[in-house]
Design a protein around this motif. Structure first.
Motif, mmCIF file in Angstrom:
data_model
loop_
_atom_site.group_PDB
_atom_site.id
_atom_site.type_symbol
_atom_site.label_atom_id
_atom_site.label_comp_id
_atom_site.label_asym_id
_atom_site.label_seq_id
_atom_site.Cartn_x
_atom_site.Cartn_y
_atom_site.Cartn_z
ATOM 1 N N ALA A 229 0.908 -1.120 -0.025
ATOM 2 C CA ALA A 229 -0.088 -0.082 -0.017
ATOM 3 C C ALA A 229 0.892 1.225 0.099
ATOM 4 O O ALA A 229 0.565 2.229 0.506
ATOM 5 N N ASN A 230 1.909 1.072 -0.610
ATOM 6 C CA ASN A 230 2.992 2.444 -0.588
ATOM 7 C C ASN A 230 2.513 2.895 -2.260
ATOM 8 O O ASN A 230 3.017 2.108 -3.141
ATOM 9 N N PRO A 231 2.442 4.044 -2.427
ATOM 10 C CA PRO A 231 1.864 4.668 -3.638
ATOM 11 C C PRO A 231 3.053 4.793 -4.573
ATOM 12 O O PRO A 231 3.145 5.046 -5.891
ATOM 13 N N PHE A 232 4.309 4.957 -3.907
ATOM 14 C CA PHE A 232 5.605 5.111 -4.425
ATOM 15 C C PHE A 232 6.421 4.042 -4.913
ATOM 16 O O PHE A 232 7.302 4.099 -5.490
ATOM 17 N N TYR A 233 6.242 2.970 -4.328
ATOM 18 C CA TYR A 233 7.040 1.663 -4.553
ATOM 19 C C TYR A 233 6.184 0.547 -5.094
ATOM 20 O O TYR A 233 4.880 0.579 -4.526
ATOM 21 N N PRO A 234 6.605 -0.420 -5.892
ATOM 22 C CA PRO A 234 8.175 -0.383 -6.328
ATOM 23 C C PRO A 234 8.321 0.566 -7.317
ATOM 24 O O PRO A 234 7.475 1.029 -8.044
ATOM 25 N N VAL A 235 9.566 0.952 -7.558
ATOM 26 C CA VAL A 235 10.134 1.899 -8.505
ATOM 27 C C VAL A 235 10.106 1.269 -9.911
ATOM 28 O O VAL A 235 10.285 0.028 -10.051
ATOM 29 N N ASN A 236 10.082 2.089 -10.861
ATOM 30 C CA ASN A 236 10.642 1.647 -12.390
ATOM 31 C C ASN A 236 11.838 2.229 -12.857
ATOM 32 O O ASN A 236 11.984 3.582 -12.729
ATOM 33 N N ILE A 237 12.719 1.512 -13.325
ATOM 34 C CA ILE A 237 13.823 1.960 -13.776
ATOM 35 C C ILE A 237 13.785 2.084 -15.447
ATOM 36 O O ILE A 237 13.474 1.040 -15.920
ATOM 37 N N ARG A 238 13.407 3.396 -15.703
ATOM 38 C CA ARG A 238 13.316 3.551 -17.232
ATOM 39 C C ARG A 238 14.564 3.756 -18.012
ATOM 40 O O ARG A 238 15.256 4.530 -18.045
ATOM 41 N N THR A 239 14.799 2.567 -18.521
ATOM 42 C CA THR A 239 16.217 2.353 -19.280
ATOM 43 C C THR A 239 16.042 3.193 -20.828
ATOM 44 O O THR A 239 14.905 3.766 -20.996
#
Length: 586
Positions: A229-239
């Motif tokens: 329930a964390n709106p920030f995670y997981p992150v995305n690594i935009r290659t």
């Protein structure tokens, strides 16, 4: 006597009870998460014993291509079924009608299940949005239509992105202050390792239900959805990878049977990696061992005549490119007669186009007499010998490197070699101790195409929070150090184009491509042999379109015999693929 025995037994019993109490305290209160030498998490294990769960998302961050497409995983809308359905009367016919899956298939799958599953896994049947909505409206306990994260069976740019694995010891050493499950995945190589700290999960998203010892529902058939329930995670690594171009590059590398080598494609405008292929591929059965785990495109290789580009730049800046001067290309660099590549007398431009070793061996010796470090200086000006991957300050890390496993290049290893005429001549044609990574060679071509402007190469443009906002941005950055002048870059551009347009140029095979190419070939002796035959590294490095450069491309085939392993068709077909892609946009 009997009193002493009674007291003795009492002491023994009390001691045993105390020891048992201490042991219970150790298990229940003290070492609940790190029990025994194996660091068993007793809390997790106790929960696992009385629950069954289906992980929807492991919580680790994702890798995206430049357009936002997931690279390592895919999200699929699937039908999830729980094993307790076999003990209940559920509307299997309606689920069958909506999903298009036969009643028998559904019944067989549920009867065989011991834990929750996505129907059809590992190749699940994908549901439409309408099917998902209708299935969920049935509100059948144990039947769900959800979007689940699956690992791709074939991962593009797999060595660049890298591998993950479980390693409890390494986890503690790497993150001593973090409370993480021992089963937390760690980045082992590539970008997975470089960006590991950002990719760590906050927790898993999963469907859970409680069971008794026989696997029957413990508290009814209510299934619980658990989410960090964390709106920030997981992150995305935009290659910066373009998934379509990456796939095309990999298909071509396999089509032309590149067993050791690969391809690097850069976008010149923002100096980013569009595609990177390294062969051999990772062994799926034993991914953490073997040559396949190594990204050869960031490892130093013997580069051969591609290095003549550096010698040419230095020669032009020191007025050694007199068009009236002729070099005796009927001789080898050691002065002996040249039988195979007897080109006669050639001037500077034709020597470059035909890749005459004698010319560039002589020029290297003349340059070294001027300054023993001159070749190294120009190799650095053209970004061949330093790290070229993006590095800089990110949060608490002052020297964060996107490509942590990148090698540096080199020209000489000792002062003796810098002063020895024979070693200098060999270095002038990219042999002896001259080394560079294919990535650095591609960056050299991009540097020349931009008029001498050196830039770091980005494989990642930014890190995004789950909600799409930017967490970390990786801007375009210049490489430190001197660079060649725009005038020298312009003259190099003409030389590289001459390799293609000259009737005898080593790149004349590319003159009819839809994009005008400028570039340099290279065939380096490796000093290794197979069946008594010398092995070579075969290169072609260039950029295109010539008038308005967009792409820098390097194709290399390593450790092949002279009569095999040509690289021209791979390079040419990649140019054609880029032209077709660009014309489709127009």
């Amino acid at each position: 006597m009997w009193r002493k025995r009674a007291i003795g037994w009492l002491v023994i019993c009390i001691t045993g009870l105390v020891l048992l109490l201490v042991r219970l305290m150790q298990i229940q209160l003290i070492e609940t998460e790190t029990f025994s030498k194996h660091n068993v998490n007793l809390l997790e294990e106790s929960v696992n014993q009385r629950t069954q769960e289906l992980v929807i998302d492991n919580g680790r961050g994702n890798f995206l291509d430049r357009n936002g497409t997931m690279l390592t995983h895919k999200k699929v809308s699937v039908l999830v079924l729980f094993p307790f359905l076999k003990k209940t009367d559920w509307d299997i016919e309606k689920v069958s009608t909506i999903s298009g899956i036969s009643v028998n298939s559904l019944k067989f799958a549920v009867d065989a299940a011991k834990k929750p599953f996505a129907f059809g896994d590992p190749e699940p049947i994908e549901l439409t949005t309408s099917q998902m909505k209708r299935i969920n409206q049935l509100k059948i306990p144990g039947v769900f239509a959800i979007e689940k994260k699956f690992e791709r069976s074939s991962i593009p740019a797999e060595q660049l992105i890298g591998l993950t694995g479980e390693n409890a010891k390494e986890l503690k050493e790497r993150y001593p202050s973090k409370e993480l499950s021992e089963k937390t995945l760690l980045g082992v190589s590539g970008l997975e390792e470089s960006f590991d700290e950002f990719l760590l999960p906050e927790g898993k998203s999963k469907l859970v239900y409680h069971v008794d010892g026989g696997g029957a529902p413990l508290f009814g058939i209510n299934v619980k959805y658990v989410d960090p329930a964390n709106p920030f995670y997981p992150v995305n690594i935009r290659t910066t990878i373009d998934k379509d171009l990456q796939q095309k590059a990999e298909d071509l590398a396999d089509q032309y049977q590149i067993k050791k080598g690969g391809l690097v494609l850069l976008n010149i405008e923002d100096n980013s990696v569009l595609a990177m292929v390294s062969r051999p591929a990772i062994n799926k059965k034993d991914p953490y061992n073997g040559a396949g785990i190594t990204n050869l495109m960031v490892k130093q290789q013997i580069m051969g005549s591609v290095f003549k580009t550096v010698v040419a730049a230095a020669a032009m800046d020191h007025n050694l490119d007199d068009p009236t001067r002729l070099f005796d290309c009927s001789k080898k660099i050691n002065g002996r007669p040249e039988s195979k590549y007897n080109y006669g007398m050639l001037n500077f431009t034709n020597s470059f186009a035909r890749s005459c070793n004698r010319t560039f061996g002589e020029l290297a010796k003349e340059l070294q007499k001027t300054d023993p470090h001159l070749l190294e200086d120009y190799a650095d000006k053209l970004s061949l010998t330093g790290s070229v991957g993006w590095q800089g300050e990110v949060y608490h890390t002052s020297d964060f490197k996107q490509l942590g496993d990148e090698d540096k290049g080199r020209v000489f290893l000792s002062d003796e070699a810098r002063k020895d005429p024979n070693f200098i001549a060999m270095s002038g044609i990219g042999q002896h101790e001259v080394r560079a990574t294919p990535l650095a060679v591609a960056n050299m071509m991009a540097t020349i195409a931009r008029g001498g402007k050196k830039e770091m190469v980005r494989a990642v443009s930014k890190i995004e929070y789950k909600n799409g906002t930017t967490m970390v941005d990786f801007p375009e950055e210049s490489l430190n150090g001197d660079s060649i002048s725009p005038y020298t870059a312009m003259k190099l551009q003409k030389l590289l184009r001459e390799v293609i347009t000259n009737a005898n140029g080593t790149g004349r095979w590319f003159k009819d491509l839809p994009y005008e190419v400028a570039g340099k070939s290279g065939t380096a002796e490796t000093g290794k042999f197979k069946d008594g035959k010398q092995l070579h590294n075969k290169w072609f490095a260039g950029y295109f379109p010539f008038q308005s450069p967009k792409y820098a491309l390097v194709a290399v085939n390593l450790d092949v015999i002279d009569s095999e392993g040509g690289i021209n068709l791979l390079f040419a077909d990649m140019v054609k693929a880029l032209y077709e892609k660009d014309t489709e946009k127009e």
